[in-house]
Design a protein around this motif. Structure first.
Motif, short mmCIF file in Angstrom:
data_model
loop_
_atom_site.label_atom_id
_atom_site.label_comp_id
_atom_site.label_asym_id
_atom_site.label_seq_id
_atom_site.Cartn_x
_atom_site.Cartn_y
_atom_site.Cartn_z
N SER A 61 4.85 5.25 0.31
CA SER A 61 5.44 6.91 0.00
C SER A 61 4.21 8.01 0.41
CB SER A 61 5.69 6.81 -1.59
OG SER A 61 7.03 6.19 -1.41
N LEU A 62 2.88 7.40 0.05
CA LEU A 62 1.88 8.41 0.17
C LEU A 62 1.70 8.62 1.72
CD1 LEU A 62 -0.64 9.84 -1.25
CD2 LEU A 62 -1.95 7.66 -0.81
N PHE A 63 1.75 7.62 2.62
CA PHE A 63 1.70 7.85 4.13
C PHE A 63 2.59 8.66 4.59
CE2 PHE A 63 -1.82 4.78 3.29
CZ PHE A 63 -2.63 5.13 4.20
N ASP A 71 3.80 16.53 10.25
CA ASP A 71 4.59 16.29 11.45
C ASP A 71 4.21 15.57 12.27
OD1 ASP A 71 7.25 16.41 12.56
OD2 ASP A 71 6.68 18.38 13.89
N GLY A 72 3.56 14.39 11.80
CA GLY A 72 2.72 13.26 12.84
C GLY A 72 1.61 12.73 12.12
N TRP A 73 1.24 11.92 12.64
CA TRP A 73 0.02 10.93 12.23
C TRP A 73 -1.34 12.05 12.49
CZ3 TRP A 73 1.46 8.50 8.46
CH2 TRP A 73 2.37 7.62 8.59
N ASN A 74 -2.01 12.46 11.61
CA ASN A 74 -3.24 13.37 11.57
C ASN A 74 -4.39 12.60 11.05
OD1 ASN A 74 -5.23 15.25 11.77
ND2 ASN A 74 -4.05 16.97 11.10
N PRO A 75 -5.29 12.35 11.94
CA PRO A 75 -6.26 11.54 11.49
C PRO A 75 -7.25 12.31 10.20
CG PRO A 75 -6.30 11.23 13.52
CD PRO A 75 -5.45 12.43 13.29
N ARG A 76 -7.27 13.42 10.59
CA ARG A 76 -8.00 14.19 9.28
C ARG A 76 -7.11 14.25 8.11
NH1 ARG A 76 -9.57 20.21 10.94
NH2 ARG A 76 -10.66 18.94 12.27
N ALA A 77 -5.89 14.38 8.02
CA ALA A 77 -5.24 14.17 6.97
C ALA A 77 -5.19 12.89 6.23
CB ALA A 77 -3.47 14.70 7.13
N LEU A 78 -5.12 11.96 7.22
CA LEU A 78 -5.04 10.36 6.59
C LEU A 78 -6.38 10.17 6.05
CD1 LEU A 78 -3.76 8.74 9.80
CD2 LEU A 78 -2.34 9.12 7.44
N ASP A 79 -7.67 10.88 6.44
CA ASP A 79 -8.85 10.65 5.82
C ASP A 79 -8.89 11.10 4.42
OD1 ASP A 79 -9.93 9.23 8.17
OD2 ASP A 79 -11.01 11.24 8.89
N GLY A 89 -8.05 -0.08 -4.70
CA GLY A 89 -8.50 -1.45 -4.67
C GLY A 89 -7.86 -1.95 -3.45
N SER A 90 -7.07 -1.38 -2.67
CA SER A 90 -6.01 -1.90 -1.72
C SER A 90 -6.77 -1.76 -0.33
CB SER A 90 -4.67 -1.22 -1.79
OG SER A 90 -4.10 -1.53 -2.95
N GLU A 91 -6.40 -2.87 0.66
CA GLU A 91 -6.76 -2.71 1.72
C GLU A 91 -5.76 -2.11 2.68
OE1 GLU A 91 -8.61 -6.15 3.27
OE2 GLU A 91 -10.32 -6.06 2.08
N VAL A 92 -5.84 -1.09 3.66
CA VAL A 92 -4.45 -0.61 4.45
C VAL A 92 -5.07 -0.34 5.92
CG1 VAL A 92 -3.43 0.28 2.48
CG2 VAL A 92 -5.07 1.72 3.63
N GLU A 93 -4.27 -0.64 6.64
CA GLU A 93 -4.33 -0.29 8.11
C GLU A 93 -3.01 0.17 8.65
OE1 GLU A 93 -5.30 -2.60 12.37
OE2 GLU A 93 -6.50 -3.07 10.63
N LEU A 94 -3.03 1.39 9.38
CA LEU A 94 -1.70 2.02 9.81
C LEU A 94 -1.42 1.76 11.19
CD1 LEU A 94 0.70 4.07 9.14
CD2 LEU A 94 -1.09 5.87 9.62
N TRP A 103 -4.92 4.13 12.17
CA TRP A 103 -6.11 4.56 11.00
C TRP A 103 -6.13 3.42 10.24
CZ3 TRP A 103 -6.10 4.99 5.70
CH2 TRP A 103 -7.20 5.78 5.13
N SER A 104 -7.32 3.14 9.41
CA SER A 104 -7.79 2.31 8.53
C SER A 104 -8.87 2.96 7.67
CB SER A 104 -8.05 1.04 9.13
OG SER A 104 -9.62 1.27 9.79
N LEU A 105 -8.87 2.26 6.37
CA LEU A 105 -10.03 2.75 5.44
C LEU A 105 -11.47 2.79 6.27
CD1 LEU A 105 -8.95 1.05 2.21
CD2 LEU A 105 -8.74 3.47 2.64
N ALA A 106 -11.56 1.75 7.04
CA ALA A 106 -12.98 1.96 7.77
C ALA A 106 -13.08 2.88 8.50
CB ALA A 106 -13.03 0.77 8.89
#
Length: 463
Positions: A61-63, A71-79, A89-94, A103-106
């Motif tokens: 839901s957050l993503f 209105d799309g995948w914005n890396p800045r917004a994802l950061d 404590g979760s690991e995610v990769e989009l 995008w990922s947490l890295a």
């Protein structure tokens, strides 16, 4: 209480029974503990799985919200989502809708060590299995979120609750074992007391105490056994009494002819009497009397084995009865007793010698008891597959107290005369049984007696 328990547990059967109850109580409590712990574990696993699923849906839901806002995948917004994801404590990769990495947490400079530190601080446990979850906006799939959320841990309060339940179960198992042991001891005492008493009664009876009986007769199978034992003991005591009476009667029977013979012989030896034909005839009669008595005793002793020594052959029971009646007719005439016959033709498969003995014993019995001027009727007919022989007399009858016992081996009625062994009817009954038949008696005092012998009939050739 404990002294009685120790005394009871010395018995092997009682000890096994009491320990079986205790084992049953402990086993029941242990099974309950296993089932409760299994239920708790399953419930906690479901609880942890629900926690993981909730965390996964929250991340999806957050993503999805971030995609809708931009209105799309914005890396800045994802950061900007990185701190929130890191706190879980979760690991995610989009990945995008085409499968490309988005995008990922890295990308937000979040290392695995940082995530591990947050999981340790939050006490959320290790990471679970990776899941691929679709990210949809307005019903359209816009990406895929590869996520590993912490497995979660059982809350301390839940662990304390489970531990307290286990303690209660352990205490319940101990209490159940004690209660089951007490119940087992009580039940074992109730179950084994009649058996012990019955065993002691049997030992006393074997030791010669013929009056010993089982006094504890519960309303169960052990009670039935005690009743059977008492019945057997009554019969043994009665047979002992009959044996003693029989021995006394036999001694009396033997003493009289022996005394007569001794007195006659001593008189001849002393010259008081001459060895005339009359003296010799008297000695001969007494000797015959002894011979008949011994023969009756031998017949009675062998009657049990008659079924194994019968020399069966097809024969006319009518002819056999006729011959027997004819042979005894002189004795009845001398006693002024009328002897009648009503004989139908009946054939049987039997031992002629033994059958003749059955008829003879009944006729001589009637001869002893029917007074002069009386009558004896012998009838023979076939009834429902049986050859039925009836010997009815007009004698004084048999007392009601003696009637059930006249076929007992060692029974002799008080009204019996002294010129017989008193075992003729017992022999006849044994021989009838050996032929697969029966011998019964019906009588009323003052109205004579009727003896009925039933022997299986010989089927006709046409049948």
């Amino acid at each position: 209480m404990w002294t009685a328990m120790r005394e009871l547990l010395r018995g092997r059967f009682a000890r096994r029974l009491a320990l079986a109850f205790a084992a049953l109580g402990i086993g029941t409590a242990a099974l309950t503990a296993v089932l409760v712990n299994t239920a708790f574990t399953d419930r906690f696993q479901d609880y942890l799985a629900e926690q993981q699923q909730t965390s996964q849906q929250q991340l999806v839901s957050l993503f999805a919200d971030a995609y809708s806002r931009e209105d799309g995948w914005n890396p800045r917004a994802l950061d900007q989502l990185a701190p929130t994801v890191t706190m879980t404590g979760s690991e995610v990769e989009l990945e995008g809708s085409s499968g490309q990495r988005v995008w990922s947490l890295a990308d937000a400079d979040v290392t695995p060590a940082t995530l591990a530190m947050h999981r340790q601080m939050m006490g959320t446990g290790d990471l679970g299995e990776p899941r691929s979850l679709p990210v949809s906006v307005d019903g359209q799939r816009v990406g895929t979120l590869e996520v590993r959320v912490p497995q979660g841990v059982i809350p301390a309060v839940d662990k304390d609750f489970q531990a307290s339940v286990n303690r209660l179960l352990a205490g319940g198992a101990l209490a159940a074992a004690v209660v089951a042991l007490i119940v087992g001891v009580y039940t074992a005492r109730r179950a084994t007391a009649p058996i012990a008493e019955l065993t002691q009664a049997a030992e006393d009876l074997a030791a010669g105490r013929r009056d010993r009986r089982a006094t504890t007769v519960p309303n169960n199978e052990i009670g039935q056994l005690a009743t059977a034992f008492n019945t057997m003991a009554d019969r043994v005591e009665k047979e002992d009494e009959l044996r003693r009476a029989f021995a006394a009667d036999v001694a009396h029977e033997l003493r009289t002819p022996l005394a007569v013979q001794r007195s006659e012989l001593e008189a001849v030896q002393d010259g008081v009497r001459e060895p005339t034909n009359k003296v010799i005839a008297s000695l001969h009669d007494e000797n015959l009397r002894l011979t008949r008595l011994v023969a009756d005793l031998e017949t009675l002793a062998s009657a049990d084995a008659a079924a194994f020594t019968l020399e069966r052959e097809p024969l006319s029971l009518t002819a056999l009865v006729t011959d027997t009646v004819t042979g005894l007719a002189g004795s009845f005439t001398a006693a002024d007793i009328e002897l009648r016959t009503e004989l139908a033709e009946v054939r049987v498969d039997a031992d002629p010698v033994r059958l003749r003995q059955i008829v003879t014993n009944q006729l001589t019995n009637a001869l002893k008891f029917v007074p002069a001027g009386g009558a004896v009727t012998v009838s023979l007919r076939a009834e429902d597959g049986w050859a039925v022989l009836r010997v009815a007399d007009t004698g004084p009858g048999i007392p009601a107290a003696d009637l059930p016992r006249i076929f007992d081996r060692f029974f002799r009625s008080r009204s019996a005369r002294a010129d017989g062994s008193g075992i003729g009817l017992a022999v006849a009954a044994e021989l009838a049984t050996a032929h697969g038949g029966t011998l019964t008696a019906d009588s009323q005092v003052g109205h004579g007696a009727t003896f009925t012998t039933r022997i299986p009939i010989l089927p006709s050739p046409s049948a």
